[in-house]
Design an enzyme around this catalytic site. Structure first.
Site, PDB file in Angstrom:
ATOM      1  N   ASP A   1       4.097   0.980  12.188  1.00  0.00           N
ATOM      2  CA  ASP A   1       2.821   0.421  11.705  1.00  0.00           C
ATOM      3  C   ASP A   1       2.549  -0.974  12.240  1.00  0.00           C
ATOM      4  OD1 ASP A   1       3.132   1.842   8.354  1.00  0.00           O
ATOM      5  OD2 ASP A   1       2.657   2.713  10.293  1.00  0.00           O
TER       6      ASP A   1
ATOM      7  N   LYS B   1       0.843  -1.206   0.000  1.00  0.00           N
ATOM      8  CA  LYS B   1       0.000   0.000   0.000  1.00  0.00           C
ATOM      9  C   LYS B   1       0.871   1.248   0.000  1.00  0.00           C
ATOM     10  CE  LYS B   1      -1.551   1.930   3.946  1.00  0.00           C
ATOM     11  NZ  LYS B   1      -1.260   3.354   4.083  1.00  0.00           N
ATOM     12  N   ASN B   2       1.893   1.281   0.835  1.00  0.00           N
ATOM     13  CA  ASN B   2       2.658   2.521   0.995  1.00  0.00           C
ATOM     14  C   ASN B   2       3.580   2.801  -0.180  1.00  0.00           C
ATOM     15  OD1 ASN B   2       1.261   3.019   3.257  1.00  0.00           O
ATOM     16  ND2 ASN B   2       2.872   2.382   4.689  1.00  0.00           N
TER      17      ASN B   2
ATOM     18  N   ARG C   1      -9.060   0.630   3.767  1.00  0.00           N
ATOM     19  CA  ARG C   1      -8.113   1.556   3.119  1.00  0.00           C
ATOM     20  C   ARG C   1      -6.793   0.865   2.814  1.00  0.00           C
ATOM     21  NH1 ARG C   1      -5.941   5.959   6.156  1.00  0.00           N
ATOM     22  NH2 ARG C   1      -4.629   5.906   4.324  1.00  0.00           N
TER      23      ARG C   1
ATOM     24  N   CYS D   1      -5.339   9.225   8.264  1.00  0.00           N
ATOM     25  CA  CYS D   1      -5.539   8.773   9.654  1.00  0.00           C
ATOM     26  C   CYS D   1      -5.081   9.874  10.626  1.00  0.00           C
ATOM     27  CB  CYS D   1      -4.664   7.555   9.954  1.00  0.00           C
ATOM     28  SG  CYS D   1      -5.190   6.130   9.092  1.00  0.00           S
TER      29      CYS D   1
ATOM     30  N   ARG E   1       0.692  15.459  12.372  1.00  0.00           N
ATOM     31  CA  ARG E   1       1.414  14.918  11.205  1.00  0.00           C
ATOM     32  C   ARG E   1       1.658  16.073  10.236  1.00  0.00           C
ATOM     33  NH1 ARG E   1      -1.135   9.563   8.969  1.00  0.00           N
ATOM     34  NH2 ARG E   1       0.985   9.162   8.285  1.00  0.00           N
TER      35      ARG E   1
HETATM   36  C1  EPZ Z   1       4.539   6.888   6.162  1.00  0.00           C
HETATM   37  O1  EPZ Z   1       3.836   8.031   6.611  1.00  0.00           O
HETATM   38  C2  EPZ Z   1       3.514   5.777   6.114  1.00  0.00           C
HETATM   39  N1  EPZ Z   1       2.442   6.157   5.201  1.00  0.00           N
HETATM   40  C3  EPZ Z   1       2.942   5.531   7.505  1.00  0.00           C
HETATM   41  O2  EPZ Z   1       2.073   4.393   7.405  1.00  0.00           O
HETATM   42  C4  EPZ Z   1       4.091   5.181   8.440  1.00  0.00           C
HETATM   43  O3  EPZ Z   1       3.572   5.022   9.746  1.00  0.00           O
HETATM   44  C5  EPZ Z   1       5.129   6.306   8.427  1.00  0.00           C
HETATM   45  O4  EPZ Z   1       5.582   6.520   7.079  1.00  0.00           O
HETATM   46  C6  EPZ Z   1       6.340   6.016   9.292  1.00  0.00           C
HETATM   47  O5  EPZ Z   1       6.940   4.847   8.860  1.00  0.00           O
HETATM   48  C7  EPZ Z   1       2.664   6.053   3.880  1.00  0.00           C
HETATM   49  O6  EPZ Z   1       3.734   5.676   3.439  1.00  0.00           O
HETATM   50  C8  EPZ Z   1       1.508   6.441   3.000  1.00  0.00           C
HETATM   51  P1  EPZ Z   1       6.845  10.187   7.996  1.00  0.00           P
HETATM   52  P2  EPZ Z   1       4.550   9.475   6.509  1.00  0.00           P
HETATM   53  O7  EPZ Z   1       6.842  11.414   7.169  1.00  0.00           O
HETATM   54  O8  EPZ Z   1       5.389   9.543   5.297  1.00  0.00           O
HETATM   55  C9  EPZ Z   1       7.153  13.566  11.294  1.00  0.00           C
HETATM   56  C10 EPZ Z   1       0.081   3.210   7.563  1.00  0.00           C
HETATM   57  O9  EPZ Z   1      -0.521   2.752   8.541  1.00  0.00           O
HETATM   58  N2  EPZ Z   1       7.113  14.493  10.166  1.00  0.00           N
HETATM   59  O10 EPZ Z   1       7.963   9.210   7.843  1.00  0.00           O
HETATM   60  O11 EPZ Z   1       3.504  10.510   6.701  1.00  0.00           O
HETATM   61  C11 EPZ Z   1       5.840  12.840  11.492  1.00  0.00           C
HETATM   62  O12 EPZ Z   1       4.952  13.616  12.286  1.00  0.00           O
HETATM   63  C12 EPZ Z   1       0.664   4.597   7.627  1.00  0.00           C
HETATM   64  O13 EPZ Z   1       0.294   2.586   6.480  1.00  0.00           O
HETATM   65  C13 EPZ Z   1       7.334  15.850  10.390  1.00  0.00           C
HETATM   66  O14 EPZ Z   1       7.539  16.286  11.524  1.00  0.00           O
HETATM   67  O15 EPZ Z   1       5.478   9.421   7.792  1.00  0.00           O
HETATM   68  C14 EPZ Z   1       6.261  11.568  12.192  1.00  0.00           C
HETATM   69  O16 EPZ Z   1       6.418  11.812  13.581  1.00  0.00           O
HETATM   70  C15 EPZ Z   1       0.377   5.274   8.951  1.00  0.00           C
HETATM   71  N3  EPZ Z   1       7.301  16.706   9.336  1.00  0.00           N
HETATM   72  C16 EPZ Z   1       7.650  11.293  11.591  1.00  0.00           C
HETATM   73  O17 EPZ Z   1       8.078  12.527  11.007  1.00  0.00           O
HETATM   74  C17 EPZ Z   1       7.097  16.270   8.049  1.00  0.00           C
HETATM   75  O18 EPZ Z   1       7.097  17.094   7.105  1.00  0.00           O
HETATM   76  C18 EPZ Z   1       7.651  10.238  10.504  1.00  0.00           C
HETATM   77  O19 EPZ Z   1       6.699  10.628   9.543  1.00  0.00           O
HETATM   78  C19 EPZ Z   1       6.865  14.902   7.844  1.00  0.00           C
HETATM   79  C20 EPZ Z   1       6.902  14.025   8.908  1.00  0.00           C
END
Ligand code: EPZ
Length: 421
Positions: A307, A23-24, A399, A119, A124
């Site tokens: 996850d 999915k991701n 989803r 979600c 985020r």
């Molecule tokens: C991806 O989300 C995945 N989603 C998430 O899976 C997964 O939990 C996450 O990576 C972490 O592995 C998809 O790939 C569609 P991040 P993403 O940017 O890219 C902070 C699922 O269940 N951050 O790596 O949004 C953020 O708040 C979903 O499949 C900032 O501060 O995650 C978090 O604490 C849920 N500023 C950390 O970084 C930013 O601009 C990691 O977020 C971006 C992120």
């Protein structure tokens, strides 16, 4: 009326299950396909999940031709697309809509779209995405829930990510494919899904090096053309089924798996004493009643995936002793524990952590999925519980998991969907 999932726990599962495409990776590959300025992009191994439907609607709103063939094949033709404002309601259905920012900025130097949804896992932000776009020369305006991002020219830049964000890494990669000169992303995320997106873009003619390491370089090119791509298996779905097998199976084979993508989970399950046979593209798991407690700390890949801490938590209720789950990525990602407590789990929730005392028996109850992986954890718990569990808000599950209840029925689970008042 609402459609719920009901599970009568206690059945011993057996047989084999085939894992679907990631999915991701999929939710990034679909927006990335619009970077092909000529030719079609054929993507195989596309999971049949609602996120794909929503992203296809967004593509069609930009006059991109999308054909959803059967056997998991999506045919995308962006050759006559138009860059109009992306304000289709589907934008708010998933956070990954934000990948259209990087793709549209990369192709047109101009984006006009609503703030994405998805979600609720605590704050985020997308500040790192926007910082990357600005570093490439873009200007960003935000008003009434919409972003306007534009650049006269995109120039390669050195971008350091304060956090190894998966989304920011992929979004900047897409925005940089046509930028003049070299872009380097430092402290880049290393998730396998990032490698998959870079692989497809390179097949289209991009010059991306280092995906999967913490430094990725992108040398700008003039154009990208269509290609054919097969999506990697979903390591989070695979991990979910491996935990389900440990929790509720006599013996179960999980097929179409890349074990290397699951090392953190597999080593924790071995530490717990889960009997497993790990082969090149499948994992065989046998159930066990003697499980040891473990301590989990979520980390960016290759650490333990955030996850999977939710689907794993019900299994920890069966381990002897005190297990802990510490979140370093989404510190509020513990709403599933409240639902599990309702089912009899003995869990203390403290800031950014959960302490699970075991073994404790789980009992069926009415519970609610608050997000995708919470839904998965309630399915795991329902399979383990005595009696019937009724899960509400199952749209979260649909989803991100293709036919989860169907796959479990084929393994012998007593799980069904029902409309309730
Ligand atoms: C991806 O989300 C995945 N989603 C998430 O899976 C997964 O939990 C996450 O990576 C972490 O592995 C998809 O790939 C569609 P991040 P993403 O940017 O890219 C902070 C699922 O269940 N951050 O790596 O949004 C953020 O708040 C979903 O499949 C900032 O501060 O995650 C978090 O604490 C849920 N500023 C950390 O970084 C930013 O601009 C990691 O977020 C971006 C992120």
């Amino acid at each position: 009326m609402e459609e719920v999932i009901k599970i009568e726990g206690g059945q011993k599962l057996k047989g084999s299950v085939r894992i679907s495409g990631s999915k991701n990776a999929t939710v990034a590959l679909i927006p990335a396909s619009i970077l092909a300025t000529k030719g079609k992009v054929n993507i195989f191994g596309v999971p049949n999940i609602s996120d794909v439907g929503h992203l296809s609607q967004l593509l069609r709103s930009l006059n991109v031709d999308v054909i959803q063939h059967d056997n998991e094949h999506l045919e995308i033709d962006p050759s006559v697309m138009v860059n109009i404002a992306l304000d289709h309601p589907a934008v708010t259905k998933l956070r990954a809509s934000y990948y259209f920012m990087g793709a549209l900025l990369g192709r047109y130097k101009q984006v006009n779209m609503k703030m994405p949804g998805g979600c609720y896992l605590g704050p985020r932000p997308i500040d790192l995405h926007l910082k990357g776009f600005e570093a490439l020369g873009a200007q960003i305006e935000y008003s009434q829930g919409s972003y306007k991002i534009f650049a006269k020219e995109l120039i390669g830049a050195k971008i350091y990510l304060d956090i190894p964000s998966v989304g920011a890494t992929i979004n900047i990669m897409m925005a940089a494919v046509f930028a003049k000169g070299r872009t380097s992303i430092e402290n880049a995320a290393k998730e396998p899904e990032i490698i998959d997106v870079a692989t497809m873009l390179n097949k289209m003619g991009a010059q991306i090096r280092g995906a999967g390491t913490n430094i990725i370089t992108i040398d700008g090119v003039e154009e990208l053309v269509g290609c054919t791509h097969e999506i990697i298996p979903d390591r989070i779905e695979a991990g979910t089924f491996i935990v389900i097998a440990a929790a509720a199976a006599d013996e179960m084979v999980i097929e179409n798996v890349i074990p290397h993508h699951l090392e953190a989970l597999l080593s924790k399950l071995e530490e717990m004493g889960v009997p497993m046979t790990i082969e090149i593209d499948k994992v065989t798991v046998r159930g066990s009643d003697h499980l040891k407690d473990v301590d989990i700390q979520t980390m960016p890949y290759p650490g333990f995936p955030t996850d999977l801490q939710q689907p794993l938590t019900p299994l920890l209720t069966r381990a002897n002793g005190e297990s802990t789950v510490k979140e370093t990525i989404y510190i509020e990602r513990f709403k599933h524990c409240i639902e599990l407590q309702r089912m009899g789990a003995n869990i203390n929730i403290i800031p950014a952590s959960a302490i699970i005392h075991g073994p404790s028996r789980l009992y069926g109850d009415k519970v609610t999925a608050t997000d995708l992986r919470c839904g998965a954890s309630l399915v795991v718990a329902g399979l383990m519980a005595e009696g019937v569990t009724e899960i509400h808000d199952i749209y979260h599950i649909d989803r991100g998991y293709e036919n989860l209840d169907g796959k479990l029925r084929d393994l012998g689970a007593n799980i069904w969907r029902e409309n309730v008042e």
